[in-house]
Design a protein around this motif. Structure first.
Motif, PDB file in Angstrom:
ATOM      1  N   VAL A   1      15.894  29.008 -63.198  1.00 23.94           N
ATOM      2  CA  VAL A   1      14.945  29.394 -62.160  1.00 23.94           C
ATOM      3  C   VAL A   1      15.702  29.788 -60.898  1.00 23.94           C
ATOM      4  O   VAL A   1      15.422  30.804 -60.275  1.00 23.94           O
ATOM      5  CB  VAL A   1      13.993  28.223 -61.825  1.00 23.94           C
ATOM      6  N   ALA A   2      16.672  28.967 -60.558  1.00 23.48           N
ATOM      7  CA  ALA A   2      17.456  29.235 -59.350  1.00 23.48           C
ATOM      8  C   ALA A   2      18.114  30.611 -59.454  1.00 23.48           C
ATOM      9  O   ALA A   2      18.044  31.412 -58.528  1.00 23.48           O
ATOM     10  CB  ALA A   2      18.521  28.158 -59.179  1.00 23.48           C
ATOM     11  N   ARG A   3      18.726  30.882 -60.599  1.00 20.48           N
ATOM     12  CA  ARG A   3      19.405  32.168 -60.766  1.00 20.48           C
ATOM     13  C   ARG A   3      18.404  33.310 -60.678  1.00 20.48           C
ATOM     14  O   ARG A   3      18.663  34.311 -60.023  1.00 20.48           O
ATOM     15  CB  ARG A   3      20.131  32.206 -62.107  1.00 20.48           C
ATOM     16  N   ALA A   4      17.266  33.124 -61.338  1.00 14.87           N
ATOM     17  CA  ALA A   4      16.247  34.176 -61.336  1.00 14.87           C
ATOM     18  C   ALA A   4      15.744  34.418 -59.915  1.00 14.87           C
ATOM     19  O   ALA A   4      15.278  35.491 -59.580  1.00 14.87           O
ATOM     20  CB  ALA A   4      15.097  33.782 -62.239  1.00 14.87           C
ATOM     21  N   ALA A   5      15.868  33.388 -59.089  1.00 13.42           N
ATOM     22  CA  ALA A   5      15.388  33.510 -57.709  1.00 13.42           C
ATOM     23  C   ALA A   5      16.484  34.016 -56.787  1.00 13.42           C
ATOM     24  O   ALA A   5      16.292  34.182 -55.587  1.00 13.42           O
ATOM     25  CB  ALA A   5      14.876  32.155 -57.233  1.00 13.42           C
ATOM     26  N   GLY A   6      17.661  34.232 -57.386  1.00 11.53           N
ATOM     27  CA  GLY A   6      18.761  34.727 -56.571  1.00 11.53           C
ATOM     28  C   GLY A   6      19.548  33.641 -55.879  1.00 11.53           C
ATOM     29  O   GLY A   6      20.242  33.878 -54.898  1.00 11.53           O
ATOM     30  N   LEU A   7      19.434  32.404 -56.392  1.00 12.58           N
ATOM     31  CA  LEU A   7      20.157  31.272 -55.799  1.00 12.58           C
ATOM     32  C   LEU A   7      20.989  30.620 -56.886  1.00 12.58           C
ATOM     33  O   LEU A   7      20.632  29.569 -57.404  1.00 12.58           O
ATOM     34  CB  LEU A   7      19.153  30.261 -55.250  1.00 12.58           C
ATOM     35  N   PRO A   8      22.092  31.227 -57.257  1.00 16.73           N
ATOM     36  CA  PRO A   8      22.963  30.743 -58.330  1.00 16.73           C
ATOM     37  C   PRO A   8      23.378  29.279 -58.221  1.00 16.73           C
ATOM     38  O   PRO A   8      23.684  28.657 -59.213  1.00 16.73           O
ATOM     39  CB  PRO A   8      24.163  31.681 -58.269  1.00 16.73           C
ATOM     40  N   ARG A   9      23.395  28.765 -57.035  1.00 16.36           N
ATOM     41  CA  ARG A   9      23.795  27.356 -56.873  1.00 16.36           C
ATOM     42  C   ARG A   9      22.648  26.493 -56.398  1.00 16.36           C
ATOM     43  O   ARG A   9      22.877  25.443 -55.818  1.00 16.36           O
ATOM     44  CB  ARG A   9      24.932  27.258 -55.851  1.00 16.36           C
TER      45      ARG A   9
ATOM     46  N   MET B   1      14.695  24.541 -76.984  1.00 13.51           N
ATOM     47  CA  MET B   1      14.850  25.734 -76.155  1.00 13.51           C
ATOM     48  C   MET B   1      14.909  26.994 -77.000  1.00 13.51           C
ATOM     49  O   MET B   1      14.369  28.023 -76.655  1.00 13.51           O
ATOM     50  CB  MET B   1      16.124  25.608 -75.334  1.00 13.51           C
ATOM     51  N   LYS B   2      15.599  26.863 -78.084  1.00 10.23           N
ATOM     52  CA  LYS B   2      15.748  27.983 -79.018  1.00 10.23           C
ATOM     53  C   LYS B   2      14.442  28.749 -79.109  1.00 10.23           C
ATOM     54  O   LYS B   2      14.399  29.954 -79.225  1.00 10.23           O
ATOM     55  CB  LYS B   2      16.068  27.372 -80.384  1.00 10.23           C
ATOM     56  N   GLN B   3      13.376  27.995 -79.097  1.00  9.03           N
ATOM     57  CA  GLN B   3      12.073  28.582 -79.318  1.00  9.03           C
ATOM     58  C   GLN B   3      11.134  28.596 -78.134  1.00  9.03           C
ATOM     59  O   GLN B   3      10.284  29.461 -78.030  1.00  9.03           O
ATOM     60  CB  GLN B   3      11.428  27.758 -80.429  1.00  9.03           C
ATOM     61  N   CYS B   4      11.305  27.626 -77.214  1.00  9.62           N
ATOM     62  CA  CYS B   4      10.398  27.553 -76.072  1.00  9.62           C
ATOM     63  C   CYS B   4      10.923  28.016 -74.730  1.00  9.62           C
ATOM     64  O   CYS B   4      10.181  28.021 -73.757  1.00  9.62           O
ATOM     65  CB  CYS B   4       9.886  26.137 -75.955  1.00  9.62           C
ATOM     66  N   GLU B   5      12.197  28.352 -74.656  1.00 12.27           N
ATOM     67  CA  GLU B   5      12.696  28.783 -73.344  1.00 12.27           C
ATOM     68  C   GLU B   5      12.164  30.153 -72.961  1.00 12.27           C
ATOM     69  O   GLU B   5      12.217  31.075 -73.762  1.00 12.27           O
ATOM     70  CB  GLU B   5      14.224  28.809 -73.354  1.00 12.27           C
ATOM     71  N   PHE B   6      11.670  30.238 -71.756  1.00  9.37           N
ATOM     72  CA  PHE B   6      11.139  31.516 -71.263  1.00  9.37           C
ATOM     73  C   PHE B   6      12.251  32.300 -70.558  1.00  9.37           C
ATOM     74  O   PHE B   6      12.954  31.752 -69.725  1.00  9.37           O
ATOM     75  CB  PHE B   6       9.996  31.254 -70.295  1.00  9.37           C
ATOM     76  N   ARG B   7      12.396  33.561 -70.914  1.00  7.79           N
ATOM     77  CA  ARG B   7      13.427  34.395 -70.281  1.00  7.79           C
ATOM     78  C   ARG B   7      12.755  35.259 -69.231  1.00  7.79           C
ATOM     79  O   ARG B   7      11.851  36.001 -69.570  1.00  7.79           O
ATOM     80  CB  ARG B   7      14.073  35.299 -71.302  1.00  7.79           C
ATOM     81  N   PHE B   8      13.261  35.189 -68.020  1.00  7.61           N
ATOM     82  CA  PHE B   8      12.708  35.986 -66.925  1.00  7.61           C
ATOM     83  C   PHE B   8      13.168  37.420 -67.061  1.00  7.61           C
ATOM     84  O   PHE B   8      14.225  37.697 -67.579  1.00  7.61           O
ATOM     85  CB  PHE B   8      13.172  35.425 -65.591  1.00  7.61           C
ATOM     86  N   GLY B   9      12.337  38.300 -66.561  1.00  7.19           N
ATOM     87  CA  GLY B   9      12.677  39.718 -66.617  1.00  7.19           C
ATOM     88  C   GLY B   9      13.989  39.938 -65.883  1.00  7.19           C
ATOM     89  O   GLY B   9      14.426  39.090 -65.133  1.00  7.19           O
ATOM     90  N   PRO B  10      14.651  41.090 -66.106  1.00  9.46           N
ATOM     91  CA  PRO B  10      15.920  41.471 -65.498  1.00  9.46           C
ATOM     92  C   PRO B  10      15.867  41.354 -63.990  1.00  9.46           C
ATOM     93  O   PRO B  10      15.765  42.337 -63.308  1.00  9.46           O
ATOM     94  CB  PRO B  10      16.117  42.924 -65.934  1.00  9.46           C
ATOM     95  N   SER B  11      15.936  40.134 -63.472  1.00 10.40           N
ATOM     96  CA  SER B  11      15.969  39.931 -62.020  1.00 10.40           C
ATOM     97  C   SER B  11      15.496  41.166 -61.260  1.00 10.40           C
ATOM     98  O   SER B  11      16.193  41.682 -60.411  1.00 10.40           O
ATOM     99  CB  SER B  11      17.389  39.617 -61.575  1.00 10.40           C
ATOM    100  N   VAL B  12      14.319  41.601 -61.562  1.00 10.66           N
ATOM    101  CA  VAL B  12      13.785  42.819 -60.976  1.00 10.66           C
ATOM    102  C   VAL B  12      13.769  42.796 -59.470  1.00 10.66           C
ATOM    103  O   VAL B  12      12.710  42.726 -58.871  1.00 10.66           O
ATOM    104  CB  VAL B  12      12.333  43.044 -61.435  1.00 10.66           C
ATOM    105  N   ARG B  13      14.911  42.814 -58.867  1.00 13.81           N
ATOM    106  CA  ARG B  13      14.972  42.811 -57.415  1.00 13.81           C
ATOM    107  C   ARG B  13      14.491  44.184 -56.979  1.00 13.81           C
ATOM    108  O   ARG B  13      15.236  45.117 -57.020  1.00 13.81           O
ATOM    109  CB  ARG B  13      16.393  42.618 -56.959  1.00 13.81           C
ATOM    110  N   LYS B  14      13.266  44.229 -56.611  1.00 11.47           N
ATOM    111  CA  LYS B  14      12.714  45.512 -56.176  1.00 11.47           C
ATOM    112  C   LYS B  14      13.646  45.978 -55.098  1.00 11.47           C
ATOM    113  O   LYS B  14      14.084  45.241 -54.266  1.00 11.47           O
ATOM    114  CB  LYS B  14      11.317  45.308 -55.613  1.00 11.47           C
ATOM    115  N   ARG B  15      14.020  47.147 -55.103  1.00 10.42           N
ATOM    116  CA  ARG B  15      15.000  47.578 -54.116  1.00 10.42           C
ATOM    117  C   ARG B  15      14.655  48.969 -53.597  1.00 10.42           C
ATOM    118  O   ARG B  15      14.152  49.764 -53.996  1.00 10.42           O
ATOM    119  CB  ARG B  15      16.340  47.556 -54.795  1.00 10.42           C
TER     120      ARG B  15
END
Length: 98
Positions: A21-29, A84-98
DNA sequence: AAGATGACGCCCG
DNA sequence: CCGGGCGCCATCT
């Protein structure tokens, strides 16, 4: 708030992790920040956020709560962790609208 | 201002 | 698989 927005994208029956979630939000740490936001409770699907590897990081009753809620949504557990193999949700390509 | 704390993550042995 | 240690970050003493 990006973190909040990201968490809300997790669909029912799927889960994610603090780090993801953090990474998807742009906060790697920012894994810990994600945790704080959840705890503060904004009316977010908190049960869908787990620790790395699909492990529940809560203790006591809260942990039971979370597990129950997830299983109720159809999330499969593999021992102590979520499949996770089956239930992990993958976020879209960090669609940083730009 | 310095130290401790916590729904974290990753590397090592 | 398990425990221990270190880095991260915001908040609280």
């Amino acid at each position: 708030m990006r973190i909040e927005a990201v968490i809300r994208r997790i669909p029912r029956g799927k889960v994610s992790t603090y780090g993801a979630v953090a990474r998807a939000a742009g906060l790697p740490r920012g894994a810990r920040l994600v945790a704080r936001v959840l705890q503060r409770g904004y009316g977010l699907p908190w049960q869908r956020v787990l620790g790395a590897g699909g492990e529940i990081k809560l203790r006591g009753d809260s942990a039971i709560e979370q597990r129950l809620r997830l299983e109720a949504e159809g999330v499969r557990f593999r021992g102590r962790k979520v499949d996770m193999k089956q239930c992990e949700f993958r976020f879209g390509p960090s669609v940083r609208k730009r």
